[in-house]
Design a protein around this motif. Structure first.
Motif, PDB file in Angstrom:
ATOM      1  N   ALA A 112      47.364  31.717 -31.458  1.00 39.45           N
ATOM      2  CA  ALA A 112      48.689  31.529 -32.053  1.00 39.45           C
ATOM      3  C   ALA A 112      49.133  29.517 -32.019  1.00 39.45           C
ATOM      4  CB  ALA A 112      49.552  32.092 -31.166  1.00 39.45           C
ATOM      5  N   TYR A 113      48.049  29.135 -30.680  1.00 37.42           N
ATOM      6  CA  TYR A 113      48.716  27.919 -31.049  1.00 37.42           C
ATOM      7  C   TYR A 113      47.601  26.762 -32.017  1.00 37.42           C
ATOM      8  CZ  TYR A 113      46.990  22.811 -28.596  1.00 37.42           C
ATOM      9  OH  TYR A 113      47.017  21.952 -28.840  1.00 37.42           O
ATOM     10  N   LYS A 114      46.740  28.309 -31.737  1.00 34.93           N
ATOM     11  CA  LYS A 114      45.921  27.375 -33.036  1.00 34.93           C
ATOM     12  C   LYS A 114      46.340  26.893 -34.083  1.00 34.93           C
ATOM     13  CE  LYS A 114      41.421  28.709 -32.864  1.00 34.93           C
ATOM     14  NZ  LYS A 114      39.517  28.580 -32.787  1.00 34.93           N
ATOM     15  N   ALA A 115      46.694  28.423 -35.183  1.00 35.06           N
ATOM     16  CA  ALA A 115      47.384  28.254 -36.691  1.00 35.06           C
ATOM     17  C   ALA A 115      48.183  27.326 -35.953  1.00 35.06           C
ATOM     18  CB  ALA A 115      47.780  29.893 -36.073  1.00 35.06           C
ATOM     19  N   ALA A 116      49.010  27.070 -35.322  1.00 32.09           N
ATOM     20  CA  ALA A 116      50.251  25.846 -35.163  1.00 32.09           C
ATOM     21  C   ALA A 116      49.381  24.940 -35.697  1.00 32.09           C
ATOM     22  CB  ALA A 116      51.271  25.776 -33.711  1.00 32.09           C
ATOM     23  N   ASN A 117      48.228  24.172 -34.943  1.00 36.97           N
ATOM     24  CA  ASN A 117      47.308  22.652 -35.166  1.00 36.97           C
ATOM     25  C   ASN A 117      46.631  22.924 -36.260  1.00 36.97           C
ATOM     26  OD1 ASN A 117      45.514  23.041 -31.878  1.00 36.97           O
ATOM     27  ND2 ASN A 117      47.423  22.125 -32.407  1.00 36.97           N
ATOM     28  N   ASP A 118      46.448  23.968 -36.526  1.00 37.42           N
ATOM     29  CA  ASP A 118      46.095  23.681 -38.079  1.00 37.42           C
ATOM     30  C   ASP A 118      46.965  23.932 -39.259  1.00 37.42           C
ATOM     31  OD1 ASP A 118      43.276  24.630 -37.105  1.00 37.42           O
ATOM     32  OD2 ASP A 118      43.657  27.029 -37.772  1.00 37.42           O
ATOM     33  N   ARG A 121      47.749  19.869 -39.218  1.00 44.77           N
ATOM     34  CA  ARG A 121      46.780  19.458 -39.678  1.00 44.77           C
ATOM     35  C   ARG A 121      46.967  19.236 -41.267  1.00 44.77           C
ATOM     36  NH1 ARG A 121      43.274  21.632 -35.896  1.00 44.77           N
ATOM     37  NH2 ARG A 121      43.293  20.087 -34.060  1.00 44.77           N
ATOM     38  N   GLU A 122      46.927  20.579 -41.909  1.00 46.48           N
ATOM     39  CA  GLU A 122      47.103  20.769 -43.410  1.00 46.48           C
ATOM     40  C   GLU A 122      47.522  19.671 -43.667  1.00 46.48           C
ATOM     41  OE1 GLU A 122      47.174  25.017 -45.154  1.00 46.48           O
ATOM     42  OE2 GLU A 122      45.020  24.819 -43.936  1.00 46.48           O
ATOM     43  N   ASP A 126      50.645  14.839 -37.074  1.00 47.82           N
ATOM     44  CA  ASP A 126      49.692  14.900 -35.517  1.00 47.82           C
ATOM     45  C   ASP A 126      49.570  16.633 -35.103  1.00 47.82           C
ATOM     46  OD1 ASP A 126      48.994  13.925 -32.976  1.00 47.82           O
ATOM     47  OD2 ASP A 126      49.921  15.944 -32.523  1.00 47.82           O
ATOM     48  N   ALA A 127      48.709  16.982 -34.747  1.00 41.50           N
ATOM     49  CA  ALA A 127      48.515  18.416 -34.810  1.00 41.50           C
ATOM     50  C   ALA A 127      49.344  19.115 -33.561  1.00 41.50           C
ATOM     51  CB  ALA A 127      46.578  18.566 -33.649  1.00 41.50           C
ATOM     52  N   ASP A 128      50.086  18.392 -32.565  1.00 41.85           N
ATOM     53  CA  ASP A 128      50.057  19.285 -31.678  1.00 41.85           C
ATOM     54  C   ASP A 128      52.476  18.927 -32.276  1.00 41.85           C
ATOM     55  OD1 ASP A 128      48.982  20.392 -30.113  1.00 41.85           O
ATOM     56  OD2 ASP A 128      48.614  18.192 -28.988  1.00 41.85           O
ATOM     57  N   ALA A 129      52.325  18.277 -33.718  1.00 39.70           N
ATOM     58  CA  ALA A 129      53.495  17.963 -33.800  1.00 39.70           C
ATOM     59  C   ALA A 129      54.795  19.038 -33.284  1.00 39.70           C
ATOM     60  CB  ALA A 129      54.109  17.846 -35.109  1.00 39.70           C
ATOM     61  N   GLY A 130      56.000  19.294 -33.438  1.00 38.99           N
ATOM     62  CA  GLY A 130      56.705  20.893 -32.858  1.00 38.99           C
ATOM     63  C   GLY A 130      56.213  21.727 -31.931  1.00 38.99           C
TER      64      GLY A 130
END
Ligand code: TRP
Length: 404
Positions: A112-118, A121-122, A126-130
């Motif tokens: 779930a965290y990686k999906a938010a990062n991805d 990025r797309e 920033d990878a951790d935005a929101g």
């Protein structure tokens, strides 16, 4: 050990129950809870709801609706542990103990965290935005839910398997660091023969696709919703393929084998979509109407539901409280009057002790065993009122075991 298998699952309180929840989770869980060999824990995961929902009214409403749904569908709150996560104070406390033994890298790998990062990025952000720390910590909170009751089996959807694996990792790490079998390793239980219902548009029925049929629609509206399920354009009289029909998939999840066979026959004989939908409505309504009546009555009395949840939490905390005491003690959060343990040199700490006390639950009491370095049981005794007493007796017993 208590011989019953402990089954535990949480339902996030951020939405309104739909047909997919009923077929995929509520109905099989209630059936499983009637098995005498199982001890079931079902809870409203409202702390988890906070991670994805910042609308307090919605969280409250969802808690009411989900609790009423489970009760209306036949869950017996006296036979199972039925509670609200946030009523179990031991859960956030255990979450912190577990946080401190959880590798940050483990959480970095959560889907779930990686999906938010991805997604970020797309969008070139920033990878951790929101991304809140709550989303990041989600697996640790879930591990605490499971480990606080030492559940054996955790029925979940496939998307949650990784979280159960993480709960094992985290529990294992705690056991290892603090030298005891505090936690039982939980296993995900994926129900193979439970149907995933298609939604109105044919994709999996899910809140995130906005294609759900709410479970407790009044009969008229239920019928209207069913009329809105997509079908192909075959005319009445033309043979239809049941295995490629959303109407049939949903029908099958509610019908008996004979009813399903008859519907198959009707498809072969070219039943019109209007008629198939009417039959689906009638079958659904036959199962849901009596429960809907109970549901409406329950939702009208929130204070009765509150009482049920309170009683459930009090029962659950009788298990969680003493266990958390043991865990606090294990980690060194100790009453100074309980005796001051000598601090070992780092090298001594790293070595496995020759003798190891292990406390476990046995039916309604606590027991201990003393293991040697090869994990042979040297001594065991049960019948203690709480984990602390069992641990004290274990330590006492160890004094009398001669060195190998
Ligand atoms: N994360 C689960 C879900 O979204 C809900 C949940 C929270 C849960 N805590 C749990 C499920 C513990 C099983 C065990 O479906």
């Amino acid at each position: 050990m208590s011989s019953k298998t402990r089954i535990l699952t949480g339902i996030t309180t951020s939405g309104t129950p739909h047909l997919g929840n009923y077929v995929g989770a509520i109905r099989p869980a209630i059936a499983a809870s009637r098995n005498a060999d199982a001890e079931s824990f079902y809870f409203l995961a409202d702390y988890h709801a906070l991670i994805k929902c910042d609308d307090p009214a919605r969280i409250q409403r969802s808690t009411l609706e989900i609790a009423a749904s489970w009760l209306a569908c036949g869950l017996d709150p006296e036979k199972v542990y039925f509670y609200r996560q946030s009523d179990i104070r031991e859960i956030p406390e255990l979450t912190w103990l577990l946080t401190c033994v959880t590798a940050k890298g483990l959480l970095n790998r959560a889907h779930a965290y990686k999906a938010a990062n991805d997604a970020n990025r797309e969008k070139g952000e920033d990878a951790d935005a929101g991304v809140t720390a709550g989303l990041y910590m989600y697996p640790v909170l879930m591990a605490a839910d499971i480990l606080i009751f030492n559940a054996h089996k955790v029925p979940v959807g496939r998307d949650q398997i990784q979280h159960i694996e993480m709960a094992r990792d985290i529990g294992q790490r705690f056991n290892h660091l603090y030298d005891g079998e505090y936690f039982i390793m939980p296993e995900a239980a994926i129900e193979e023969n439970v149907a995933t219902l298609p939604g109105l548009d044919g994709r999996k029925m899910s809140k995130s696709y906005n294609n759900t049929i709410p479970l407790w629609l009044p009969a008229k509206e239920l019928r209207k919703a069913i009329l809105g399920i997509v079908t192909n354009s075959l005319a009445p009289g033309e043979a239809k393929n049941p295995d490629d029909s959303n109407i049939f998939s949903i029908y099958q999840a509610f019908a008996s084998a004979e009813e399903t066979a008859a519907m198959r026959q009707a498809y072969a004989e070219g039943i019109g979509w209007g008629d198939a939908k009417q039959k689906l409505f009638e079958r659904l309504d036959a199962e849901l109407a009596p429960m809907r009546e109970r549901y409406d009555a329950l939702v009208a009395k929130p204070s009765e539901i509150e009482d049920i949840l309170h009683t459930g939490a009090a029962r659950a905390r009788k298990l969680a409280g003493p266990f958390l005491d043991t865990l606090r003690h294990a980690a060194g959060l100790r009453d100074l009057r309980s005796g001051i343990e000598a601090v070992k040199k780092p090298v001594e700490r790293a070595e496995k002790p020759a003798l190891q006390p292990v406390v476990f639950r046995e039916d309604d009491a606590f027991a201990y065993k003393v293991l040697d370095a090869k994990r042979n049981v040297l001594k065991t005794q049960g019948g203690f009122a709480d984990a602390k007493a069992a641990m004290a007796a274990a330590r006492e017993a160890m004094e009398h075991i001669p060195p190998a």
